[in-house]
Motif scaffolding. Structure first.
Motif, mmCIF file in Angstrom:
data_model
loop_
_atom_site.group_PDB
_atom_site.id
_atom_site.type_symbol
_atom_site.label_atom_id
_atom_site.label_comp_id
_atom_site.label_asym_id
_atom_site.label_seq_id
_atom_site.Cartn_x
_atom_site.Cartn_y
_atom_site.Cartn_z
ATOM 1 N N SER A 155 0.855 -1.215 -0.118
ATOM 2 C CA SER A 155 -0.122 -0.076 0.110
ATOM 3 C C SER A 155 0.819 1.227 -0.009
ATOM 4 N N GLU A 156 1.850 1.244 0.899
ATOM 5 C CA GLU A 156 2.809 2.397 0.829
ATOM 6 C C GLU A 156 3.458 2.534 -0.602
ATOM 7 N N ILE A 157 3.878 1.457 -1.332
ATOM 8 C CA ILE A 157 4.387 1.750 -2.513
ATOM 9 C C ILE A 157 3.375 2.261 -3.750
ATOM 10 N N VAL A 158 1.964 1.826 -3.489
ATOM 11 C CA VAL A 158 1.194 2.348 -4.449
ATOM 12 C C VAL A 158 0.980 3.917 -4.139
ATOM 13 N N GLU A 159 1.047 4.168 -2.808
ATOM 14 C CA GLU A 159 0.863 5.682 -2.484
ATOM 15 C C GLU A 159 2.087 6.543 -2.978
ATOM 16 N N VAL A 160 3.251 6.110 -2.847
ATOM 17 C CA VAL A 160 4.417 6.688 -3.429
ATOM 18 C C VAL A 160 4.430 6.798 -4.941
ATOM 19 N N ALA A 161 4.062 5.589 -5.587
ATOM 20 C CA ALA A 161 4.030 5.815 -6.913
ATOM 21 C C ALA A 161 3.019 6.623 -7.594
ATOM 22 N N LYS A 162 1.915 6.841 -6.752
ATOM 23 C CA LYS A 162 0.744 7.711 -7.105
ATOM 24 C C LYS A 162 1.222 9.366 -7.024
ATOM 25 N N LEU A 163 2.194 9.437 -5.877
ATOM 26 C CA LEU A 163 2.706 10.947 -5.761
ATOM 27 C C LEU A 163 3.504 11.174 -6.565
ATOM 28 N N LEU A 164 4.514 10.228 -7.251
ATOM 29 C CA LEU A 164 5.434 10.503 -8.364
ATOM 30 C C LEU A 164 4.650 10.528 -9.823
ATOM 31 N N HIS A 165 3.674 9.912 -10.020
ATOM 32 C CA HIS A 165 2.882 9.904 -11.227
ATOM 33 C C HIS A 165 3.676 8.731 -11.850
ATOM 34 N N THR A 166 4.262 7.651 -11.206
ATOM 35 C CA THR A 166 4.597 6.695 -12.135
ATOM 36 C C THR A 166 3.845 5.317 -11.948
ATOM 37 N N THR A 167 4.145 4.359 -12.536
ATOM 38 C CA THR A 167 3.313 2.847 -12.345
ATOM 39 C C THR A 167 4.279 2.077 -11.456
#
Length: 319
Positions: free
Chosen positions: A82-94
């Motif tokens: 879940s943390e990885i998904v949030e960080v990826a969302k923050l950076l606009h990456t997949t």
């Protein structure tokens, strides 16, 4: 009965996502690093070694999954995912594929806390995690480590880590390290910036950077020392980009689009620098207008990304 697949729309979506990802990394990546990586992956000179590395990736992946890595299949793995998904969302990456260290791999000391790996085309990217060690880190420092790993993959550095891993296992690391030194020398700064954006706190970012360097395996790319990277992080924390991300983290639940990020960092035109590209900023009056929403929380004296890049390029002696 299944409806037929619209191949043209599928291809269009893939191209659009690739374009969006490319634009997103330009909002924080170190310009010299992005240009060098793009040259390596698109030039004729880089095709031969990268093609050989791509073939080696399949064998290495099979070896790793045979005993050193596992899939995240336990319920205890959900929080870190879940943390990885949030960080990826923050950076606009997949979010990439996640692989976790087995107990034997953790005891071997051959892996860091977060290790990005990927093929040269960026079509198969892994983030290898030492979950037990990450769980012991404070939340902000863990966010930095995850953001740094995702940032490396976002900026196309997965192949650099893979090349060093392959060379280590094939006993040819000295020659390869020398060949890849120009890319390794600048790649760290983009990953560090992504980590800082994810952490949202400079002190926690530098502490996590120290942890990352201390736990880095012997085969990993030899990035610049902590002192050089810490100064670069301090300067990046003064930019409109970092201020924008800090403001975003304070506004819980407020969704920020990539367009707003690009508007927020829309800076003045720059003068030619290394590789014939922009490196320095021009007079303030030439800056592009940005919306109030895009610049909310950004101090008037915040640096442009161009200024930060120029100072780093000068300090590294890259012209």
């Amino acid at each position: 009965m299944h409806s037929p697949i619209d191949l043209s729309r599928y291809i269009q979506r893939r191209h659009f996502r690739a374009y969006e990802r490319d634009m997103a990394r330009s909002t924080y990546g170190y310009g010299v690093d992005l240009r060098r990586t793009r040259w390596l992956t698109t030039s004729l000179a880089g095709q031969t070694p990268l093609r050989a590395l791509e073939h080696a990736w399949f064998a290495v992946a099979d070896e790793l999954m045979a005993g050193e890595l596992r899939f995240p299949a336990d319920s205890g793995d959900i929080p870190i995912l879940s943390e990885i998904v949030e960080v990826a969302k923050l950076l606009h990456t997949t979010p990439p594929a996640i692989r976790l260290l087995t107990p034997a791999a953790r005891r071997s000391g051959d892996w860091g806390l977060v290790t990005p790996l990927g093929d040269p085309r960026g079509s198969d990217e892994w983030l290898v995690l030492d979950v037990e060690a990450l769980e012991r880190q404070p939340p902000a420092e863990r966010a930095f480590l995850l953001g740094m790993g995702l940032g490396h993959l976002h900026c196309g550095h997965g192949a650099l880590f893979l090349a060093h891993l392959v060379a280590h296992r094939r006993r040819g690391h000295r020659v390869l390290r020398a060949i890849l030194r120009p890319w390794v020398r600048v790649a760290a700064f983009s990953g560090d910036r992504a980590g800082l954006l994810a952490a949202g706190d400079l002190r926690a970012a530098i502490a996590a950077l120290d942890t990352s360097i201390a736990t880095s395996p012997k085969w990993a790319p030899r990035f610049p020392p902590l002192e050089v990277r810490a100064v670069a992080l301090e300067e990046f924390s003064e930019t409109t980009v970092a201020a924008r991300f800090r403001a975003r983290k304070r506004r819980d639940g407020h969704e920020i689009t990539l367009e707003e990020d690009l508007q927020a960092i829309a800076g003045p035109p720059k003068t030619p620098g290394e590789d014939g590209e922009d490196a320095t900023e021009a007079p303030p009056g030439d800056s592009a207008p940005a919306s109030d929403e895009a610049t909310a929380g950004v101090p008037d004296d915040a640096w442009t990304l161009a200024r930060c890049d120029h100072r780093l390029t000068t300090r590294l002696g890259l012209f």
